[in-house]
Write an enzyme that holds these catalytic residues in place. Sequence first.
Site, short mmCIF file in Angstrom:
data_model
loop_
_atom_site.label_atom_id
_atom_site.label_comp_id
_atom_site.label_asym_id
_atom_site.label_seq_id
_atom_site.Cartn_x
_atom_site.Cartn_y
_atom_site.Cartn_z
N GLU A 1 -28.60 -16.37 -28.36
CA GLU A 1 -28.18 -16.18 -29.73
C GLU A 1 -26.85 -16.85 -29.89
O GLU A 1 -26.04 -16.81 -29.08
CB GLU A 1 -28.36 -14.74 -30.11
CG GLU A 1 -27.37 -13.80 -29.43
CD GLU A 1 -27.33 -12.54 -30.06
OE1 GLU A 1 -27.28 -12.28 -31.29
OE2 GLU A 1 -27.30 -11.65 -29.23
N CYS B 1 -44.95 -26.35 -25.43
CA CYS B 1 -44.98 -27.55 -25.99
C CYS B 1 -45.86 -27.71 -27.30
O CYS B 1 -46.18 -28.89 -28.02
CB CYS B 1 -45.86 -28.62 -24.95
SG CYS B 1 -44.88 -28.97 -23.50
#
Length: 343
Positions: A105, A131
Amino acid sequence: MSQNSTHHYTRASVLAVERVEAPVVVTSDEIDARLADVYRRTRMRGGLLEGLVGIKERRWWAEGDDDGFVAGAAAAGVAALEASGVDPARIGLMVNTSLSRHWLEPATAVVIHDRIGLPRSCQNFDTTNACLGFMNGIEIASSMIESGLIDYALVVDAEDSRPVSESTMTRLADDVATSRDVMAEFAALTLGSGAVAMVLGPAEDHPEGHRVVAAVSRAGTEHHELCVGDNESMVTDLKGLLEAGLDLSSALWDEAAAAHGWDGGMDRYVIHQVSQVHTDALCDRLGIDKERVPRTFPTYGNIGPASVPFTLAGERDSLSAGDRVLLMGIGSGLNACCLELAW
């Protein structure tokens, strides 16, 4: 199609897709040279990256440039906005689908949002799904446009494969590494770097756009241990992942292709770029015309979630109005998706 998740769209269109190439070319011969002692010690032969996988080279961001992929994502976003003609002030959503990140974060999206100079009113966040992330980003953006929550969206992705590839080669150079270790981490050596961005907007206001038609997804999450990676390593059951991916894709195709007219032949199939083996096996299993499948993995490697839109960006100028384009992705975990665009 009880086993598939199907979404239909009528209002969302792709207005632009632009890519940014990482600047440093790294050949498979160079990687083989770095691993020469490893191959000799484990009695393996070099040349598999190009000879079997079909990857001649890939790209990396510049050495020491920890900001490269973030800058690449921002550059791709700016290029896509300029190509679309959409005022950045009208972008209501920015989704970053990159796997690459420096920290947990804050979201990498906030840095890209700031670099591009998007308005405070533009919601932004990261979403990842191996992906398959960029295709999920297209679905999220299209659904919000469809519902009227936003007018325009920007989906971005940038991948930095250098850290995992470098750490893998360093680890394999350890005297205790075996041939089994090499094969378990081999997929990390196929990765490439690059960035891409796509602008989507309302079809009724953009007759020049390329409409998002439908998306079909299917999950096979019992296979979530076949490929596990982080910034330092990627361990893959190569044979198991290929077989499970083909089975999942085939199950999706068997249920959805006829219903959507995909089995009658598409003008272009933009498949996730993994390797020569994966591409040929998928085409053979689904009965897809290999001549209509563009391939970027030979010179760019597997760029993760960026690979499908990156390949699409390269095909953009060769497509004609009315062409049916099928984006086909699969992400470790496993999740598969086919998404049709009406060019």
